[in-house]
Structure formats: C-alpha cells, structure tokens
Design an enzyme around this catalytic site. Structure first.
Site, PDB file in Angstrom:
ATOM      1  N   PRO A 218       0.917  -1.236   0.014  1.00  0.00           N
ATOM      2  CA  PRO A 218      -0.033  -0.026   0.078  1.00  0.00           C
ATOM      3  C   PRO A 218       0.823   1.277   0.000  1.00  0.00           C
ATOM      4  O   PRO A 218       1.881   1.174   0.863  1.00  0.00           O
ATOM      5  CB  PRO A 218      -0.902  -0.198   1.339  1.00  0.00           C
ATOM      6  N   LEU A 219       0.578   2.432  -0.870  1.00  0.00           N
ATOM      7  CA  LEU A 219       1.226   3.581  -1.036  1.00  0.00           C
ATOM      8  C   LEU A 219       1.355   4.165   0.285  1.00  0.00           C
ATOM      9  O   LEU A 219       2.599   4.630   0.859  1.00  0.00           O
ATOM     10  CB  LEU A 219       0.559   4.321  -1.900  1.00  0.00           C
ATOM     11  N   CYS A 220       0.627   4.014   1.294  1.00  0.00           N
ATOM     12  CA  CYS A 220       0.970   4.635   2.489  1.00  0.00           C
ATOM     13  C   CYS A 220       1.939   4.232   3.318  1.00  0.00           C
ATOM     14  O   CYS A 220       2.639   4.758   3.887  1.00  0.00           O
ATOM     15  CB  CYS A 220      -0.507   4.966   3.335  1.00  0.00           C
ATOM     16  N   THR A 221       1.926   2.757   3.385  1.00  0.00           N
ATOM     17  CA  THR A 221       3.090   2.136   4.040  1.00  0.00           C
ATOM     18  C   THR A 221       4.457   2.609   3.533  1.00  0.00           C
ATOM     19  O   THR A 221       5.269   3.133   3.951  1.00  0.00           O
ATOM     20  CB  THR A 221       3.025   0.746   3.995  1.00  0.00           C
ATOM     21  N   GLU A 224       4.961   6.759   4.260  1.00  0.00           N
ATOM     22  CA  GLU A 224       5.061   7.111   5.635  1.00  0.00           C
ATOM     23  C   GLU A 224       5.588   6.126   6.638  1.00  0.00           C
ATOM     24  O   GLU A 224       6.304   6.514   7.698  1.00  0.00           O
ATOM     25  CB  GLU A 224       3.573   7.345   6.383  1.00  0.00           C
TER      26      GLU A 224
END
Lengths: 457, 531
Positions: A218-221, A224
């Site tokens: 996932p892009l957020c992982t 961030e």
C-alpha cells in the site's frame, strides 16, 4: 510415400531417415496397450507429425529455448516461435541457445537459428514481436500452441485466442475448432505444466485463481511507515531513483542492495536451468501425446516442487461451466437487419437471459455502454446501426453483454457470453434449425419470433 | 568471463554466493552421454559447475541425432563423448570439460580407483549389475552417486550417499520463532513500554502485532493460571480478547494480530528434528563431521542457556507498524539471536577442543548460519543399492502397491529391474527384434517377450515379498513396446531431475529426494518410493 511404406514394415537403417528416429519410432509406429483413443500407429502418423503438424511456441526464454529443442527432437519439425525480448547477460545461466556474443539480439531469431543449425530437417520461423501485434488469423496456422511465458496477462491473451476457435453444437458440446495448448511455468525450484484442451479441460480462465495476485505494497506504508528494504526500494521506484539507499539509512533499515532493488522493482523471479528443463520436457511430451495419441494425455495440471524432495503432483481440475472464455455461451441466431437497439431489447426478452439495461462489447470494443454517462453518449449513436455492420460483417462471433438479471428473485449483475449467428450468411448453420436449444432472433412481427420451438411464457 | 556475477544473477537469488562457490568447486563425472546424461550435464554446465568428465565409449550414430541435442550431423562417426564435451564447453567456458572414450563398465573392472577423484558421479543408462559395482566403489571412496535412467515413457532417479546433512534446507511455510509465549527480559520490557490504551488513533494503529500479542498473552496467562490458550475454544476467546481492544474495525495491526494469534503457542519440534537431536552421531568424537559437532553444541545449548528453546533466528516478519517500533523490535530480536549464537559458538569451540580438534576448525560464519537454521536441519541417509535389493522395504512398498492412484509407478519400479534381468538373459531388451521397429501385438515373438518379461517381473515381485502372480499386463506390454528407447523429452525430464538433485547435494541447500523417484510418463503421476 506414406501409403507405400504402410504396406511394408519399416526397417531401421533402411528407411529414409537412416534410423535417426529409432527411439521415437517405437512410440509412433508400434501399437500399444495404454494409449489415447484415436491412436493409429504407423508411417502415416509419423509423416503427419513431421511434415504436417505446425506448432507455435510462445516465448523464447528459459522455457522457450528448452521447448524448441524438446519439440524438435520429439518429431515436430515445423515450428514457429514468437518473443518480443532481446537477449540479456542474465539469461545465459539457462537459455542455452544464446552466447555472450548474442546479447542484445532478438531471442526468437537467435533461438530459431541455433536449433535449425543443430537439428537438421527442422524448420523454425521466428517472430520478433508481441503476441498482441499478430493478427488473430496468424493463429489459424497452428495445430497446437505451447506456452513458455512468465506473465499472466500474456497467458490470458493466448488462452482467449485459442478458445475463440472453439465451436459448440446446439447441445453445448464442443464440436469443432479445438486448438490445444500446453502451458509451462517455473520459479526457482518450482514449476507447473498443464494441458488445456478448450471445451474439454479447464482453460486458463477457468482456474485463474491458481495464480495468486502479485504482492503490492500500500502506498501509505511506502510513504509514511516503511519497515523493510523492499518498502524503501518500491518507494524510490515510485518517487525517485537513487533515494532508496538514503531513505533506508534515514529510517535505520538495512538490506537495500542492487540485487534486491532489481528483484523488487522488476519483480525478477529466480530461475535455474534444471527446473526449466523439467517443465519444458513435460510440456513437449504432452504435446507429442496430444498430437499423436501415442499415450494417455495428462489430466490436467502437474505441479512440481523440488525444494524439499521431489514433489510431483497431478491434479485433474474441473472446468468452470460458466467460463466466459471457454464456455459455450448462449447461441443466438439473428437477422442481418437487427439493429443494436433491437438486439438489446431482445436480450431483455430472451427467456435464458432476461437481461435488463445491458452494455454490449465485441472483442473488447464497446458497442453500447449504459454507464458512465460519457461512454453512454459516445456509444449512443451505435444504437440505430445494424449489429452485423458494427461487428465488421462477421457472420458468426462472440458478443459479451453486461447487465442485471433476476436470479432467485434477486437482481444480480452479470456478464453473459453470447454466440451470435447471422441468418442467411455463409456461416448460417442450417442443421441447427431443428435443434431444440437454438433460439433464433428474427423479427418481432414474425409469428415465429423465437424460432423453433416456440418458448412458453 | 565478462561479468560472471551478472550471468548467474537469477540462480544466485536461489543458492547465493556460497552455493555458487560450492558448485564451482565440484567435479562431476558423467557415465554415458546419451540424452539423459547430456541433458543432466547441460543444466549443470550452464550453472557454472567446476569441472565435468564424460565417460562414454560410443561413436555418434544416426539415432543420436534423433534424441540428443548435444551432437549434430557433423558428429556422426566421431566419439560421442568428444562431441558432447565440445558443445558443453561452448555453453560455458568457465567450466573445465574433459572426456574419456571408454566404456564405464570396463572402467569399473580395470580402474575402480578412477572414480574416487570426483565429488559426484552421475551414472546414466547403466544396467543393474554395473550399478551394484559402482555403488560399492563410490561408498568406499566417499563419492556421491546419482543414478538416472530413461526407458521409453518411464525413468528413475536414485541417490546413493551414506549420509547427507543439510543446514540450509530453505523450508517454505516455516513459522518464525517469535517467543510470544515466553519473551526474554528485553523483549518484555519493550512491550511494557508501549501502552495499548493509547488514545491517539494514529499511534494505536501502528503498534506492531508482536507487541499486542506479547501483552495479551501475558494478560491471558494471568487470568488462566499461567496457561496458554490451547483449545479451540480458548483460542477463539483469545481472538475475542484481541478484537475487544480495537478502536476501529479497519486497524490492520489488530487484524494481523488476530491472524497471527496461533503463533502464541510454540509449535514444538517435528519428528525429523527430534530424530536428529537423538541421533547417535550427535555423540561426537574426533571423526565427527562439523554438522554433528554443531548438533552436539545445539543439544547442550538447549539443555542449558537455551532453557529448552532453540537459538533465536533473529528475523521478524513484516508487520503493520510505525518505522520506529518496527526497527526497535527488529534490533531486540537480532540482539537476542547474537547472544544465543555466542553461547552456541562457545560450546562448539569447547567440544572441538574436547574431541581433539582445533577449536577454530569451524568458522563463525558457519556457526551463525547453523544457529539461524537450527530448527530446519535435515539429514538424509540412503541405503546401498545392494541392501535395497537384498532386503527390500516390503512394508513401505506394500502401501504403494495398494494405492490405486499410483499403480503405474510401482509397476515401473519392478519392470525397470526386470528389463535388466531380461537383457542379462537374452542379450537384448524386450521388444527389440533385429532391426525391425514395427510389430503386431498378436505376433508370437511379441507375445513371447511379454510373457518372459512378466515372469521375470513376478520373480522380482516375489523377492520383494509380494505374492502376486502377475503384474499389470498392459504395463508389461507397454514396456516391451518401449524396446529400450531413450526419448528426448523423457531424457530431458529425467536428466533435469537428476541435475536438480545434484545441485542440492553439492550446494548442501534444499533437501534431496528421500527415496527412488520413478517417472511415469503415461499419466505424469510420478512417485517417490521408499528405499
């Protein structure tokens, strides 16, 4: 020549090939007790195998190189190979038809040349392009397609092409146009070989679930909370090259190496010569059995795993009866004068379909889309055109319809495969007129609207 | 070699630099270079095996052109060993390729010591009698032996090695040792430093599941007299306990904790591993191998510092977490693994000293690798061919005979031996009549061969301890049809399997096959039979 040879027994060393095929001959010329249903051993079969049968090999990589060799030495002397790639140094540990000097050259061309140089009498036509670049009619030429691919998409595409040749009789049984496929795949010490006989065994789409989706972070992982080296690399790949290492240092993560970077970004899978050899050999042997019936054909999916011992497991998977790719679809006979708009109405009235608000596609082209509004507007003008013209005046073809229907009193969205035949064209199948399951769409004013038999409402 | 690293990139991803170095050091001897042997060797040469020596007496004939890719039309009349050798060299100039134009059978008689110079022998298309002799020689000389044979639509691959020990077995689906049930002080402390009731939802959903589970196991044990959630009911209750702490149903870390909740109960060690620990070889002396010295140290560690646990592996799986929590957690696991490793190392050193070896005889790197893999060790022992024939594993085989699903493979196992006896009696394989290929199943010569082969097969069956009066007749008939044919596709399969087993034996990574691999080219229901 064949007829003459058939009357006398073939003598090793005296026949025209000087005993070259002595080993293969045992399987092709001799009757057997555990063989395929239509096995007819003899010189004619051998002649067919070597002179008539044309095989397409898709992919000239790790599997493709092995396949060309294995097929040629199994008596398939007319081969074509298609591959869009050029040779890389990292291919040389297993793609044994290539040398250092070949790096940068097209795989298909070098592979074909190498095998033809070593095996006299074999003819291999190379195609240096994507499979999608070939006109569909290209595939008419082949009796069997052998796949040595590493991508699910390419398998899906070829599978759809092969299944498109399939014709069903009015009972929904496959009648003609069976184009068999043999498919191989490997990763490290593991691999599979399978036989796909469209209409008889499951096609690639029937059990697509066998191929797990690729790992995507996932892009957020990535942005961030990166935790592993793979996360940092994937981030850098998405955002900016060269930052992966810096980023890993910033977060105190170890393990970002060039090798891993390549592995993560290009999704490189480990590959070794032995597994490719094993899987390709299994595929070539099945191709020989399918085309000659000299033994039983595997049923239908071989899984191989050499990581701990030797695990070789055969599973007979079942077809998905409703498969949109290899299933029979619903046969619909139409007049040439039917417009798209009328066709849509008919789908709503057809007792087997009762499709409301269907969107219609033909070979990936949108003929009419109910939504979104932009597409609806773009395709609206097609409604008044003749369906026959819209699909390029093809007398008989597959059309897909997506809409909602009522299943057990519940509205459910569904995709339906329709086999459309236009009356009065060359492909009009007259003998089907008497068959019970055929629904013919003609004119609403025509009393024989539903053809024969008249369905009861 | 321009860039050997690059060239081997795809395989280095499997067996690493160490595995590659082992391959590059190995010297292989191939007996008979028909397609089975040639294909096996081809796969090894591509991978960069150190050296190969081909022993084959034949000259290339027309029929070689129909089943062997490593010879071509210009080779006819020349030494087959030489032609195959030349082509192999072309594939990879880093490999030293040699050949000897000689019959393996004669070499066995005249120069048995010849075989002791190699790391491993691949014997292809040899008959029973020669295999028995070769196996004896190899065992005496501590040379690994891999036997491979293709015959019509069947084939066999059999390893013969006294003992093969594996540290890097590379098991898949292995549950990491995370010690949730029994955290050491540093790990416990770290878990205690994190508050599960934190109000900030962003922090709450970034607490790694390891911490959640450690804290909740603790809590569970307090409520249940120190017991772990063992029964299905308790496990479900434990999952509910995890669920009750979720602030939001979308918290990935809690979802992962529920999915991983089975990891709170230690797996216990498998029977293979406990057999290794109890093996007599773990009582070490001067002659013991490094592997068994390390096993001895491992046993001592478990009984002492380990307090019943194996050395910690030190790696943790990826899990939803803030970077800070995750990296700290990783460091705690790594630090504990290092402490355990040092303890094992000390024990290895003192054992080495005790048995009269140099205490530095085993490198730190090797001990470290051993510790990281101590729960995945594997040992394979293969009975000699002679033992297999003289005292067959009847009971084990019996199971296979009754297994309908695999009826062909057992039949092939018997028939592959029967054709050799047939050849010894009649000086030809069944179904080979002068130079003719075509035949009729009804002809008397074919019927005679089927009958003879069947009697020999039944004899072997009876010796194996089975009372059968006949073997599956259709299969016997097929075996006659094969007439000793070496089909390329079958040879490539069998040779491919053989080369893969060779790689496992030489790299000492992954686990080689435990028994006799019988290839079923009819239905592809191949099977491994117990030796």
């Amino acid at each position: 020549m064949a007829a003459e040879a058939a009357t006398t027994s073939i003598d090793e060393g005296l026949n025209e090939d000087g005993g070259r095929w002595k080993d293969l001959d045992k399987l092709i010329l001799r009757p057997g007790t555990i063989v395929g249903d239509n096995f007819e051993p003899g010189p004619e079969l051998k002649e067919n195998l070597m002179k008539m049968v044309r095989v397409l090999v898709v992919g000239a990589g790790g599997l493709g190189c092995e396949l060309l060799k294995d097929l040629a030495l199994s008596g398939f002397l007319n081969l074509e190979v298609i591959d869009m790639d050029t040779i890389d140094v990292s291919n040389l540990n297993r793609q044994f038809l290539f040398r250092f000097g070949d790096v940068g050259k097209p795989k298909a061309e070098v592979a074909a040349k190498c095998v033809m140089e070593r095996i006299s009498g074999v003819n291999i036509v190379p195609h240096f392009c994507r499979i999608e670049d070939k006109d569909i009619s290209f595939f008419d030429n082949f009796h069997i397609i052998v796949l040595g691919l590493d991508s699910i998409e390419a398998r899906s595409y070829i599978n759809a092409v092969a299944c498109s040749y399939l014709e069903y009789d009015s009972d929904g049984n496959p009648s003609d146009g069976i184009k068999p496929m043999v498919d191989g795949g490997t990763e490290g010490f593991k691999g599979h070989a399978r036989v796909i006989i469209p209409g008889l065994t499951p096609c690639f789409e029937c059990n697509i679930w066998l191929f797990p989706p690729q790992v995507k972070f996932p892009l957020c992982t990535l942005a961030e909370t990166p935790r592993t080296a793979a996360h940092c690399i994937e981030y850098a790949h998405l955002i900016k090259w060269g930052e992966a290492l810096k980023r890993a240092e910033l977060f105190g993560i170890s393990g970002v190496t060039y090798s891993l970077t390549q592995g993560v970004v290009k999704n490189i899978v480990p590959a070794i010569a032995s597994t490719n050899a094993i899987v390709s050999a299994a595929c070539a042997l099945e191709a020989l059995k399918i085309m000659t019936d000299c033994s039983k054909t595997m049923s239908n999916y071989l899984m191989y795993n050499g990581t701990e011992g030797i695990h070789s497991k055969m599973t007979a998977f079942d077809r998905d009866k409703d498969c949109l790719v290899c299933g029979p679809g619903i046969l619909i006979e139409l007049d040439i004068s039917v417009t798209l708009s009328k066709f849509i109405d008919l789908l709503g009235e057809h007792p087997k379909l009762l499709l409301s608000k269907p969107s219609i596609t033909h070979r990936g082209n949108n003929l009419y889309m109910q939504a979104p509004p932009v597409l609806e507007e773009m395709t609206r003008s097609n409604l008044n055109l003749l369906l026959f013209d819209l699909i390029g005046k093809i007398p008989k073809d597959i059309i897909h319809a997506t809409g909602t229907t009522s299943i057990n009193g519940k509205r459910t969205s569904c995709l339906r495969k329709l086999r459309v035949i236009f009356k009065g064209t060359a492909e009009d199948v007259t003998d089907m007129d008497t068959m019970g399951a055929v629904y013919r769409f003609v004119d609403k004013d025509n009393p024989e609207f539903w053809g024969y038999p008249v369905p009861k409402f | 070699m321009a860039e050997p690293k690059n060239k081997y990139d795809r395989q280095l991803r499997i067996w690493g630099e160490q595995g590659q170095a082992a391959l590059e050091k190995a010297s292989i001897c191939l007996l008979n270079c028909g397609p089975t042997g040639s294909e096996a060797l081809k796969n090894l040469v591509l991978g960069g095996i150190g050296s190969v020596t081909i022993v084959d007496e034949f000259k290339v004939e027309m029929n070689d052109l129909g089943n062997n890719f490593l010879v071509d039309a210009s080779s006819v009349g020349q030494s087959r060993a030489k032609c195959v050798c030349t082509f192999l060299q072309e594939l990879n100039d880093a490999v030293k390729a040699k050949f000897i134009q000689e019959s393996p059978e004669r070499l066995l008689e005249t120069n048995p010591s010849f075989f002791s110079q190699f790391t491993l022998i691949i014997a292809t298309q040899l008959l029973e009698d020669s295999i028995l002799k070769l196996d004896k020689i190899c065992r005496e000389g501590n040379v690994m032996l891999v036997i491979a044979r293709s015959y019509g639509l069947t084939g066999i691959v059999r390893i013969s090695v006294k003992e093969h020990t594996v540290i890097e077995s590379k098991h898949e689906h292995f549950v990491e040792d995370l010690r949730f049930h029994n955290p050491w002080p540093e790990l416990k402390q770290f878990a205690e430093s994190i508050d599960l009731n934190v109000v900030d939802p962003v922090i709450h959903k970034h607490i790694p599941y390891a911490v959640i589970l450690i804290k909740l196991v603790e809590k569970w044990k307090e409520m249940h007299d120190g017991h772990l959630p063992l029964t299905r009911k308790e496990k479900d209750e434990f999952k509910h306990l995890i669920k009750s702490l979720m602030l939001d149903i979308d918290e990935d870390n809690y979802k992962e904790a529920i999915r991983a909740s089975f990891k709170v109960c230690p797996e216990g060690i498998g029977s293979d591993l406990s057999q290794i620990l109890e093996d007599g070889s773990a009582e070490v002396d001067f002659g013991s191998s490094d592997f068994w010295v390390m096993v001895a140290a491992l046993k001592e560690f478990i009984a002492n510092e380990g307090e019943g646990e194996f050395p910690l592996e030190g790696s943790i799986p990826d899990m939803t977490s803030s970077t800070e929590y995750y990296v700290n957690l990783q460091k705690i696991y790594q630090a504990k693994a290092e402490v355990d490793f040092l303890a094992v190392e000390q024990r290895v050193r003192s054992i080495l000293k005790r048995i009269g070896r140099d205490s530095d005889a085993i490198s730190r790197a090797d001990i470290k690798t051993f510790c990281r893999n101590s729960r995945k060790l594997a040992v394979r022992r293969y009975r000699s061919i002679e033992d297999e024939f003289k005292s067959p594993a009847t009971l084990e085989l019996q199971k296979n005979l009754n297994d309908e699903e695999y009826s062909y493979t057992f039949g092939f196992y018997v028939l592959l031996r029967a054709v050799d006896r047939f050849a010894a009696n009649y000086n030809r394989f069944p179904g080979l009549f002068d130079r003719r290929v075509q035949y009729s199943l009804k002809s008397s010569e074919v019927a005679d061969d089927v009958h003879r082969l069947n009697s020999i097969a039944v004899g072997i069956l009876n010796n194996l301890g089975f009372k059968a009066k006949t073997l599956y007749e259709d299969l016997v008939s097929e075996m006659c049809r094969f007439g000793g044919a070496e089909l390329h596709a079958v040879a490539a399969f069998v040779g491919g399997i053989a080369s893969q087993e060779v790689i496992k034996l030489i790299t000492k990574q992954f686990v080689p096959v435990s028994g006799t691999f019988i290839f079923d080219g009819i239905e592809h229901k191949s099977q491994v039979l117990p030796i």
